[in-house]
Design a protein around this motif. Structure first.
Motif, PDB file in Angstrom:
ATOM      1  N   ARG A   1       0.103  11.799  -9.646  1.00 34.86           N
ATOM      2  CA  ARG A   1      -0.686  13.032  -9.553  1.00 34.86           C
ATOM      3  C   ARG A   1       0.214  14.250  -9.748  1.00 34.86           C
ATOM      4  O   ARG A   1      -0.127  15.177 -10.485  1.00 34.86           O
ATOM      5  CB  ARG A   1      -1.401  13.119  -8.202  1.00 34.86           C
ATOM      6  CG  ARG A   1      -2.689  12.347  -8.119  1.00 34.86           C
ATOM      7  CD  ARG A   1      -3.476  12.696  -6.859  1.00 34.86           C
ATOM      8  NE  ARG A   1      -2.709  12.510  -5.645  1.00 34.86           N
ATOM      9  CZ  ARG A   1      -2.606  11.365  -4.966  1.00 34.86           C
ATOM     10  NH1 ARG A   1      -3.233  10.295  -5.408  1.00 34.86           N
ATOM     11  NH2 ARG A   1      -1.883  11.297  -3.871  1.00 34.86           N
TER      12      ARG A   1
ATOM     13  N   ASP B   1       0.833  -1.203   0.000  1.00 36.25           N
ATOM     14  CA  ASP B   1       0.000   0.000   0.000  1.00 36.25           C
ATOM     15  C   ASP B   1       0.868   1.254   0.000  1.00 36.25           C
ATOM     16  O   ASP B   1       0.593   2.218  -0.718  1.00 36.25           O
ATOM     17  CB  ASP B   1      -0.930  -0.016   1.216  1.00 36.25           C
ATOM     18  CG  ASP B   1      -2.038   1.011   1.103  1.00 36.25           C
ATOM     19  OD1 ASP B   1      -2.639   1.113   0.006  1.00 36.25           O
ATOM     20  OD2 ASP B   1      -2.304   1.708   2.098  1.00 36.25           O
ATOM     21  N   LYS B   2       1.937   1.228   0.778  1.00 39.19           N
ATOM     22  CA  LYS B   2       2.861   2.367   0.832  1.00 39.19           C
ATOM     23  C   LYS B   2       3.480   2.609  -0.541  1.00 39.19           C
ATOM     24  O   LYS B   2       3.549   3.745  -1.013  1.00 39.19           O
ATOM     25  CB  LYS B   2       3.952   2.105   1.871  1.00 39.19           C
ATOM     26  CG  LYS B   2       4.958   3.215   1.996  1.00 39.19           C
ATOM     27  CD  LYS B   2       6.015   2.860   3.026  1.00 39.19           C
ATOM     28  CE  LYS B   2       7.120   3.887   3.047  1.00 39.19           C
ATOM     29  NZ  LYS B   2       8.208   3.506   3.931  1.00 39.19           N
TER      30      LYS B   2
ATOM     31  N   ALA C   1       1.018   6.531  -6.717  1.00 46.36           N
ATOM     32  CA  ALA C   1      -0.166   7.314  -7.098  1.00 46.36           C
ATOM     33  C   ALA C   1       0.070   8.802  -6.853  1.00 46.36           C
ATOM     34  O   ALA C   1      -0.273   9.642  -7.694  1.00 46.36           O
ATOM     35  CB  ALA C   1      -1.393   6.830  -6.326  1.00 46.36           C
ATOM     36  N   GLY C   2       0.669   9.136  -5.720  1.00 45.01           N
ATOM     37  CA  GLY C   2       0.965  10.541  -5.428  1.00 45.01           C
ATOM     38  C   GLY C   2       1.936  11.124  -6.438  1.00 45.01           C
ATOM     39  O   GLY C   2       1.776  12.265  -6.896  1.00 45.01           O
TER      40      GLY C   2
ATOM     41  N   ALA D   1       2.231   1.633  -3.459  1.00 44.01           N
ATOM     42  CA  ALA D   1       1.171   2.054  -4.381  1.00 44.01           C
ATOM     43  C   ALA D   1       0.766   3.505  -4.141  1.00 44.01           C
ATOM     44  O   ALA D   1       0.587   4.269  -5.094  1.00 44.01           O
ATOM     45  CB  ALA D   1      -0.042   1.133  -4.241  1.00 44.01           C
ATOM     46  N   ASN D   2       0.619   3.897  -2.876  1.00 41.05           N
ATOM     47  CA  ASN D   2       0.248   5.282  -2.572  1.00 41.05           C
ATOM     48  C   ASN D   2       1.330   6.250  -2.996  1.00 41.05           C
ATOM     49  O   ASN D   2       1.041   7.342  -3.492  1.00 41.05           O
ATOM     50  CB  ASN D   2      -0.064   5.449  -1.083  1.00 41.05           C
ATOM     51  CG  ASN D   2      -1.411   4.874  -0.716  1.00 41.05           C
ATOM     52  OD1 ASN D   2      -2.291   4.723  -1.551  1.00 41.05           O
ATOM     53  ND2 ASN D   2      -1.579   4.526   0.548  1.00 41.05           N
ATOM     54  N   GLY D   3       2.581   5.866  -2.789  1.00 41.39           N
ATOM     55  CA  GLY D   3       3.689   6.716  -3.231  1.00 41.39           C
ATOM     56  C   GLY D   3       3.664   6.886  -4.730  1.00 41.39           C
ATOM     57  O   GLY D   3       3.833   7.990  -5.257  1.00 41.39           O
TER      58      GLY D   3
END
Length: 159
Positions: A130, A119-120, A126-127, A122-124
């Motif tokens: 963006r 998750d870390k 995704a950020g 993937a979130n990194g």
């Protein structure tokens, strides 16, 4: 002529992705290069196990061939199992840092910690995507403004 740059956000994105992918690539290469070894029958039966190909080597000393067939089969099984376990230990070691694998294999991986690691990442990602999309939008707007204001030969000027 002005230098084209996607800006510091994109450069940060590139560095972060190279670091994350570099860690993942190192882990993959370590696992791919790992060779599990196992022996039995006082070193007369030797097995090697790899990620690609599974059992990749089985050496039988001629003296091992003197063993009864059932015993030889057991010694081969013992060597192959030891090689597979050795390989698994090396693969766990290679992935330990990235996925928070425990030292004691009997405990197994904590699924919530493994998911948190993924998750870390993937979130990194995704950020960073963006940020990249925002920066590309800004660059696109700047290019459009530059084209609208261009007063070169054959152009009537701003529209």
């Amino acid at each position: 002529m002005a230098e084209f740059s996607l800006g510091p956000e994109f450069e940060r994105y590139q560095r972060d992705m190279q670091e994350q992918m570099g860690d993942f690539s190192k882990m993959q290469e370590s696992i791919k290069a790992a060779v599990g070894r196992g022996e039995a029958a006082d070193g007369r039966v030797i097995a090697e196990y790899k990620a690609e190909g599974g059992l990749t080597k089985l050496e039988l000393d001629p003296r091992a061939m003197r063993l009864p067939a059932v015993e030889l089969g057991e010694e081969i099984r013992t060597a192959v199992n030891a090689a597979a376990q050795d390989f698994q230990a090396k693969a766990r070691e290679a992935s330990k840092a990235m996925f928070d694998v425990p030292d004691d294999p009997a405990k197994g991986m904590d699924p919530s910690k493994a998911l948190a690691s993924l998750d870390k990442i993937a979130n990194g990602f995704a950020g960073q995507m963006r940020d990249l999309a925002r920066e590309l939008g800004l660059q696109q707007q700047r290019a459009k403004e530059a084209m609208d204001n261009y007063k070169g030969p054959g152009f009537p000027g701003p529209r």
